[in-house]
Write a protein that holds these residues in place. Structure first.
Motif, PDB file in Angstrom:
ATOM      1  N   ASP A 124      -4.100   7.805 -10.529  1.00  0.00           N
ATOM      2  CA  ASP A 124      -4.377   7.344 -10.758  1.00  0.00           C
ATOM      3  C   ASP A 124      -3.257   6.754 -11.099  1.00  0.00           C
ATOM      4  O   ASP A 124      -3.235   6.283 -12.122  1.00  0.00           O
ATOM      5  N   ALA A 125      -3.202   5.949  -9.886  1.00  0.00           N
ATOM      6  CA  ALA A 125      -2.418   4.721 -10.235  1.00  0.00           C
ATOM      7  C   ALA A 125      -2.710   3.366  -9.939  1.00  0.00           C
ATOM      8  O   ALA A 125      -4.210   3.462 -10.435  1.00  0.00           O
ATOM      9  N   ASP A 126      -1.613   2.728 -10.578  1.00  0.00           N
ATOM     10  CA  ASP A 126      -2.285   1.054 -11.047  1.00  0.00           C
ATOM     11  C   ASP A 126      -1.774   0.749  -9.719  1.00  0.00           C
ATOM     12  O   ASP A 126      -1.025   0.244  -9.426  1.00  0.00           O
ATOM     13  N   THR A 127      -3.032   0.731  -8.477  1.00  0.00           N
ATOM     14  CA  THR A 127      -2.773  -0.541  -7.205  1.00  0.00           C
ATOM     15  C   THR A 127      -2.047  -1.581  -7.291  1.00  0.00           C
ATOM     16  O   THR A 127      -2.164  -1.934  -5.993  1.00  0.00           O
ATOM     17  N   SER A 128      -2.846  -2.037  -9.102  1.00  0.00           N
ATOM     18  CA  SER A 128      -2.930  -3.763  -8.483  1.00  0.00           C
ATOM     19  C   SER A 128      -1.807  -3.946  -7.554  1.00  0.00           C
ATOM     20  O   SER A 128      -1.973  -5.459  -6.929  1.00  0.00           O
ATOM     21  N   SER A 129      -0.354  -4.277  -8.300  1.00  0.00           N
ATOM     22  CA  SER A 129       0.758  -4.309  -7.305  1.00  0.00           C
ATOM     23  C   SER A 129       1.302  -4.022  -6.136  1.00  0.00           C
ATOM     24  O   SER A 129       2.491  -4.233  -5.718  1.00  0.00           O
ATOM     25  N   LEU A 130       0.931  -2.772  -5.899  1.00  0.00           N
ATOM     26  CA  LEU A 130       1.307  -2.392  -4.314  1.00  0.00           C
ATOM     27  C   LEU A 130       0.056  -2.464  -3.116  1.00  0.00           C
ATOM     28  O   LEU A 130      -1.250  -2.799  -2.848  1.00  0.00           O
ATOM     29  N   HIS A 131       1.280  -2.444  -2.286  1.00  0.00           N
ATOM     30  CA  HIS A 131       0.599  -2.337  -0.805  1.00  0.00           C
ATOM     31  C   HIS A 131       1.620  -1.965  -0.162  1.00  0.00           C
ATOM     32  O   HIS A 131       2.556  -1.008  -0.360  1.00  0.00           O
ATOM     33  N   LEU A 132       0.648  -1.805   1.189  1.00  0.00           N
ATOM     34  CA  LEU A 132       1.541  -1.044   2.799  1.00  0.00           C
ATOM     35  C   LEU A 132       2.412  -1.286   2.699  1.00  0.00           C
ATOM     36  O   LEU A 132       2.747  -2.034   3.281  1.00  0.00           O
ATOM     37  N   GLY A 133       3.092   0.096   3.164  1.00  0.00           N
ATOM     38  CA  GLY A 133       4.568  -0.426   3.771  1.00  0.00           C
ATOM     39  C   GLY A 133       5.345  -0.853   2.070  1.00  0.00           C
ATOM     40  O   GLY A 133       6.705  -0.545   2.778  1.00  0.00           O
ATOM     41  N   GLN A 134       4.453  -0.697   1.309  1.00  0.00           N
ATOM     42  CA  GLN A 134       5.968  -1.166  -0.041  1.00  0.00           C
ATOM     43  C   GLN A 134       6.882   0.221  -0.830  1.00  0.00           C
ATOM     44  O   GLN A 134       7.000   1.372  -0.445  1.00  0.00           O
ATOM     45  N   GLU A 135       8.127   0.025  -0.316  1.00  0.00           N
ATOM     46  CA  GLU A 135       8.794   0.059  -1.520  1.00  0.00           C
ATOM     47  C   GLU A 135       8.849   1.285  -2.720  1.00  0.00           C
ATOM     48  O   GLU A 135       9.053   0.270  -3.209  1.00  0.00           O
ATOM     49  N   VAL A 136       8.892   2.080  -2.980  1.00  0.00           N
ATOM     50  CA  VAL A 136       8.379   2.717  -4.824  1.00  0.00           C
ATOM     51  C   VAL A 136       9.118   3.738  -4.799  1.00  0.00           C
ATOM     52  O   VAL A 136       9.984   4.095  -3.718  1.00  0.00           O
ATOM     53  N   VAL A 137       9.490   3.991  -6.702  1.00  0.00           N
ATOM     54  CA  VAL A 137       9.635   5.275  -6.154  1.00  0.00           C
ATOM     55  C   VAL A 137       8.886   6.317  -7.007  1.00  0.00           C
ATOM     56  O   VAL A 137       8.277   6.321  -8.176  1.00  0.00           O
ATOM     57  N   VAL A 138       8.965   7.737  -6.651  1.00  0.00           N
ATOM     58  CA  VAL A 138       8.003   8.639  -7.064  1.00  0.00           C
ATOM     59  C   VAL A 138       8.675   9.246  -7.840  1.00  0.00           C
ATOM     60  O   VAL A 138       9.984  10.208  -7.522  1.00  0.00           O
ATOM     61  N   TYR A 139       8.076   9.525  -9.167  1.00  0.00           N
ATOM     62  CA  TYR A 139       8.467  10.267 -10.081  1.00  0.00           C
ATOM     63  C   TYR A 139       8.040  11.732 -10.604  1.00  0.00           C
ATOM     64  O   TYR A 139       6.601  11.462 -10.680  1.00  0.00           O
ATOM     65  N   GLY A 140       8.504  13.020 -10.795  1.00  0.00           N
ATOM     66  CA  GLY A 140       7.915  13.858 -11.573  1.00  0.00           C
ATOM     67  C   GLY A 140       8.817  14.278 -12.592  1.00  0.00           C
ATOM     68  O   GLY A 140      10.083  14.226 -12.309  1.00  0.00           O
TER      69      GLY A 140
END
Length: 141
Positions: A52-68
């Protein structure tokens, strides 16, 4: 404010609102300046599923931060180790009493009580996976 567990990662796959992110999980000593002289530093690559992520601003190879949240981590440890320990100890005492003090049978029976517990966890893995969901945010670089 809740404490967050954060990891930097790279987007590996996007399917609808499901994102897979590759993170590098490192031990505490992997950032030590003496790690090249020590054999205890280790790191592992892991794939994290984010639903259920907002994928509109994501692309393959992009650096992101994952948190819980840390509470999510504590719940996972409780399900994986705490509850089974309590089940096994309770079964040990009950079986010890039922067998008239036969320690070997009681111990074996207590260990066998873990099989249905982990079978139930496996059967409910889809529901559990949704409860232990990570969040994602893009890095602004």
């Amino acid at each position: 404010m809740t404490d967050l567990i954060k990891h930097q990662g790279t987007v590996e796959n996007i399917v609808g609102t499901h994102v897979k992110v590759r993170i590098v999980q490192t031990s505490a000593c992997s950032s030590c300046s003496a790690k090249s002289f020590c054999s205890s530093s280790e790191s592992k690559e892991k794939l994290i599923d984010i639903y259920d992520a907002d994928t509109s601003s994501l692309h393959l190879g992009q650096e992101v931060v994952v948190y819980g949240t840390t509470s999510m981590g504590m719940r996972a440890v409780g399900l994986a180790f705490g509850v089974p320990f309590l089940v096994m100890v309770a079964a040990l005492f009950v079986l010890y009493r039922l067998t008239g003090g036969d320690e070997a049978v009681s111990a074996l029976g207590a260990l066998l009580t873990l099989l249905p517990y982990y079978a139930v966890l496996y059967a409910l893995r889809g529901r559990i996976k949704r409860r232990f969901s990570f969040q994602i945010e893009t890095t602004d670089k």
